[in-house]
Design a protein around this motif. Structure first.
Motif, PDB file in Angstrom:
ATOM      1  N   ASN A   1      13.611  -3.363  -0.484  1.00  0.00           N
ATOM      2  CA  ASN A   1      13.081  -2.006  -0.384  1.00  0.00           C
ATOM      3  C   ASN A   1      13.565  -1.353   0.909  1.00  0.00           C
ATOM      4  OD1 ASN A   1      11.517  -2.483  -2.721  1.00  0.00           O
ATOM      5  ND2 ASN A   1       9.895  -3.374  -1.497  1.00  0.00           N
ATOM      6  N   HIS A   2      13.699  -0.031   0.864  1.00  0.00           N
ATOM      7  CA  HIS A   2      14.153   0.742   2.012  1.00  0.00           C
ATOM      8  C   HIS A   2      13.261   1.976   2.077  1.00  0.00           C
ATOM      9  CE1 HIS A   2      17.862   2.397   4.302  1.00  0.00           C
ATOM     10  NE2 HIS A   2      16.835   3.174   4.559  1.00  0.00           N
ATOM     11  N   SER A   3      12.671   2.228   3.240  1.00  0.00           N
ATOM     12  CA  SER A   3      11.858   3.439   3.373  1.00  0.00           C
ATOM     13  C   SER A   3      12.266   4.201   4.629  1.00  0.00           C
ATOM     14  CB  SER A   3      10.367   3.106   3.421  1.00  0.00           C
ATOM     15  OG  SER A   3       9.986   2.572   4.671  1.00  0.00           O
ATOM     16  N   LYS A   4      12.053   5.513   4.577  1.00  0.00           N
ATOM     17  CA  LYS A   4      12.315   6.389   5.711  1.00  0.00           C
ATOM     18  C   LYS A   4      11.048   7.183   5.970  1.00  0.00           C
ATOM     19  CE  LYS A   4      15.408  10.079   7.263  1.00  0.00           C
ATOM     20  NZ  LYS A   4      16.579  10.898   6.917  1.00  0.00           N
ATOM     21  N   SER A   5      10.654   7.274   7.233  1.00  0.00           N
ATOM     22  CA  SER A   5       9.411   7.954   7.580  1.00  0.00           C
ATOM     23  C   SER A   5       9.579   8.783   8.843  1.00  0.00           C
ATOM     24  CB  SER A   5       8.288   6.935   7.814  1.00  0.00           C
ATOM     25  OG  SER A   5       8.089   6.129   6.672  1.00  0.00           O
ATOM     26  N   SER A   6       8.809   9.844   8.927  1.00  0.00           N
ATOM     27  CA  SER A   6       8.757  10.686  10.117  1.00  0.00           C
ATOM     28  C   SER A   6       7.922  10.007  11.197  1.00  0.00           C
ATOM     29  CB  SER A   6       8.107  12.029   9.776  1.00  0.00           C
ATOM     30  OG  SER A   6       8.793  12.661   8.737  1.00  0.00           O
TER      31      SER A   6
ATOM     32  N   LEU B   1      10.301 -10.047   4.338  1.00  0.00           N
ATOM     33  CA  LEU B   1      11.123 -10.137   5.537  1.00  0.00           C
ATOM     34  C   LEU B   1      11.442  -8.702   5.945  1.00  0.00           C
ATOM     35  CD1 LEU B   1      12.653 -11.910   7.571  1.00  0.00           C
ATOM     36  CD2 LEU B   1      14.615 -11.846   6.012  1.00  0.00           C
ATOM     37  N   ILE B   2      10.871  -8.260   7.073  1.00  0.00           N
ATOM     38  CA  ILE B   2      10.904  -6.863   7.509  1.00  0.00           C
ATOM     39  C   ILE B   2      11.908  -6.680   8.636  1.00  0.00           C
ATOM     40  CG2 ILE B   2       9.505  -4.952   8.409  1.00  0.00           C
ATOM     41  CD1 ILE B   2       8.231  -6.093   5.904  1.00  0.00           C
ATOM     42  N   ARG B   3      12.683  -5.589   8.578  1.00  0.00           N
ATOM     43  CA  ARG B   3      13.543  -5.221   9.705  1.00  0.00           C
ATOM     44  C   ARG B   3      13.669  -3.706   9.772  1.00  0.00           C
ATOM     45  NH1 ARG B   3      19.707  -5.204   9.115  1.00  0.00           N
ATOM     46  NH2 ARG B   3      20.067  -4.479   7.010  1.00  0.00           N
TER      47      ARG B   3
ATOM     48  N   THR C   1      12.560   7.155  11.054  1.00  0.00           N
ATOM     49  CA  THR C   1      12.604   5.698  11.123  1.00  0.00           C
ATOM     50  C   THR C   1      12.853   5.133   9.735  1.00  0.00           C
ATOM     51  OG1 THR C   1      11.228   5.517  13.091  1.00  0.00           O
ATOM     52  CG2 THR C   1      11.231   3.631  11.614  1.00  0.00           C
ATOM     53  N   GLU C   2      13.785   4.183   9.667  1.00  0.00           N
ATOM     54  CA  GLU C   2      14.109   3.540   8.396  1.00  0.00           C
ATOM     55  C   GLU C   2      13.873   2.043   8.513  1.00  0.00           C
ATOM     56  OE1 GLU C   2      17.700   4.742   6.352  1.00  0.00           O
ATOM     57  OE2 GLU C   2      17.865   6.500   7.670  1.00  0.00           O
ATOM     58  N   ILE C   3      13.146   1.507   7.532  1.00  0.00           N
ATOM     59  CA  ILE C   3      12.939   0.063   7.477  1.00  0.00           C
ATOM     60  C   ILE C   3      13.451  -0.472   6.150  1.00  0.00           C
ATOM     61  CG2 ILE C   3      10.899   0.238   8.965  1.00  0.00           C
ATOM     62  CD1 ILE C   3       9.289  -0.810   6.518  1.00  0.00           C
ATOM     63  N   GLU C   4      13.768  -1.737   6.187  1.00  0.00           N
ATOM     64  CA  GLU C   4      14.231  -2.437   4.992  1.00  0.00           C
ATOM     65  C   GLU C   4      13.462  -3.742   4.935  1.00  0.00           C
ATOM     66  OE1 GLU C   4      18.580  -2.714   3.470  1.00  0.00           O
ATOM     67  OE2 GLU C   4      18.275  -4.389   4.868  1.00  0.00           O
ATOM     68  N   TYR C   5      13.009  -4.097   3.729  1.00  0.00           N
ATOM     69  CA  TYR C   5      12.344  -5.384   3.610  1.00  0.00           C
ATOM     70  C   TYR C   5      12.649  -6.031   2.272  1.00  0.00           C
ATOM     71  CZ  TYR C   5       8.606  -2.387   1.638  1.00  0.00           C
ATOM     72  OH  TYR C   5       7.898  -1.446   0.932  1.00  0.00           O
ATOM     73  N   LEU C   6      12.808  -7.344   2.364  1.00  0.00           N
ATOM     74  CA  LEU C   6      13.038  -8.162   1.190  1.00  0.00           C
ATOM     75  C   LEU C   6      11.703  -8.736   0.750  1.00  0.00           C
ATOM     76  CD1 LEU C   6      16.219 -10.109   2.389  1.00  0.00           C
ATOM     77  CD2 LEU C   6      16.117  -8.055   0.961  1.00  0.00           C
ATOM     78  N   CYS C   7      11.498  -8.849  -0.572  1.00  0.00           N
ATOM     79  CA  CYS C   7      10.242  -9.352  -1.132  1.00  0.00           C
ATOM     80  C   CYS C   7      10.513 -10.514  -2.084  1.00  0.00           C
ATOM     81  CB  CYS C   7       9.530  -8.252  -1.918  1.00  0.00           C
ATOM     82  SG  CYS C   7       9.176  -6.781  -0.959  1.00  0.00           S
ATOM     83  N   THR C   8       9.546 -11.419  -2.155  1.00  0.00           N
ATOM     84  CA  THR C   8       9.697 -12.602  -3.015  1.00  0.00           C
ATOM     85  C   THR C   8       9.149 -12.410  -4.420  1.00  0.00           C
ATOM     86  OG1 THR C   8       7.624 -13.535  -2.200  1.00  0.00           O
ATOM     87  CG2 THR C   8       9.678 -14.211  -1.080  1.00  0.00           C
ATOM     88  N   ASP C   9       8.551 -11.279  -4.689  1.00  0.00           N
ATOM     89  CA  ASP C   9       8.127 -10.955  -6.046  1.00  0.00           C
ATOM     90  C   ASP C   9       8.307  -9.457  -6.242  1.00  0.00           C
ATOM     91  OD1 ASP C   9       7.140 -11.130  -8.668  1.00  0.00           O
ATOM     92  OD2 ASP C   9       5.516 -12.484  -8.095  1.00  0.00           O
ATOM     93  N   PHE C  10       8.293  -9.047  -7.484  1.00  0.00           N
ATOM     94  CA  PHE C  10       8.523  -7.650  -7.814  1.00  0.00           C
ATOM     95  C   PHE C  10       7.266  -6.824  -7.587  1.00  0.00           C
ATOM     96  CE2 PHE C  10      11.393 -10.206 -10.417  1.00  0.00           C
ATOM     97  CZ  PHE C  10      12.606  -9.677 -10.006  1.00  0.00           C
ATOM     98  N   TYR C  11       7.455  -5.545  -7.308  1.00  0.00           N
ATOM     99  CA  TYR C  11       6.323  -4.641  -7.178  1.00  0.00           C
ATOM    100  C   TYR C  11       5.583  -4.598  -8.501  1.00  0.00           C
ATOM    101  CZ  TYR C  11       3.619  -0.371  -6.765  1.00  0.00           C
ATOM    102  OH  TYR C  11       2.593   0.543  -6.770  1.00  0.00           O
ATOM    103  N   ALA C  12       4.267  -4.769  -8.445  1.00  0.00           N
ATOM    104  CA  ALA C  12       3.421  -4.776  -9.636  1.00  0.00           C
ATOM    105  C   ALA C  12       2.286  -3.776  -9.425  1.00  0.00           C
ATOM    106  CB  ALA C  12       2.869  -6.177  -9.884  1.00  0.00           C
TER     107      ALA C  12
END
Length: 184
Positions: free
Chosen positions: A42-47, A65-67, A120-131
């Motif tokens: 996932n990738h998000s951008k926020s003010s 895993l967040i960065r 600000t942009e963050i990217e995170y990997l997830c071990t299961d799908f969004y439900a």
């Protein structure tokens, strides 16, 4: 630090061209005892001043895993593991494009962050799908958790935070526990 959380500081290779680093390397993660299969990114951008969270999935729980790719966040996690000695305790860390630290969050934690810079942009990997059926959360300003979001330090006021309607209406940790309070 709460057991299970891992701060990762990747080796950065810099020269006159810029920099390079591996943000995901299965062998390196194993050295931290992280043996997870990531299935979604996932990738998000926020003010500046956006507060997202505290989110988790009651079922199909996700390790993350967040960065931070650009900007800076105050990343906050709350231990919701029923049998943990640190149940209901929180941990916070500044993650930024300049420090390049990453945070591994195992299943069983609520996660949220406050953006400390514009765009600000963050990217995170997830071990299961969004439900969406299992999507849940804890209110960011739960009085019992008493999370110090360092608002004054970053020139923010509670009234100036940008928070979604969904996040403004999350329940408390006490309400989560009263409803059975388990993450599977």
């Amino acid at each position: 630090m709460i057991k299970g959380l891992v701060i990762i500081e990747p080796k950065i290779y810099s020269d006159e061209r810029g920099f390079f680093y591996e943000f995901f390397n299965k062998q390196q993660l194993l050295k931290y005892r992280i043996d997870e299969e990531f299935v979604q990114g996932n990738h998000s951008k926020s003010s500046f001043g956006v507060l997202r969270g505290l989110h988790f999935q009651k079922q199909q729980a996700q390790s993350k895993l967040i960065r931070v790719l650009k900007g800076e966040i105050l990343d906050v996690v709350v231990d919701l593991r029923k049998d943990s000695k640190t149940f209901g305790k929180y941990f916070k860390i500044v993650l930024s494009e300049s420090n390049r630290k990453m945070l591994f969050i195992p299943k069983g934690f609520a996660h949220g962050f406050l953006t400390l810079q514009d765009d600000t942009e963050i990217e995170y990997l997830c071990t299961d799908f969004y439900a969406p059926d299992f999507d849940s959360g804890i209110i960011w300003n739960d009085k019992e958790l008493n999370i110090d979001w360092d608002l004054e330090k970053y020139g923010l006021k509670k009234e100036s935070l940008i928070i979604s309607e969904k996040d403004r209406n999350q329940g408390t940790l006490k309400e989560f526990v009263e409803k059975g309070g388990e993450i599977n």
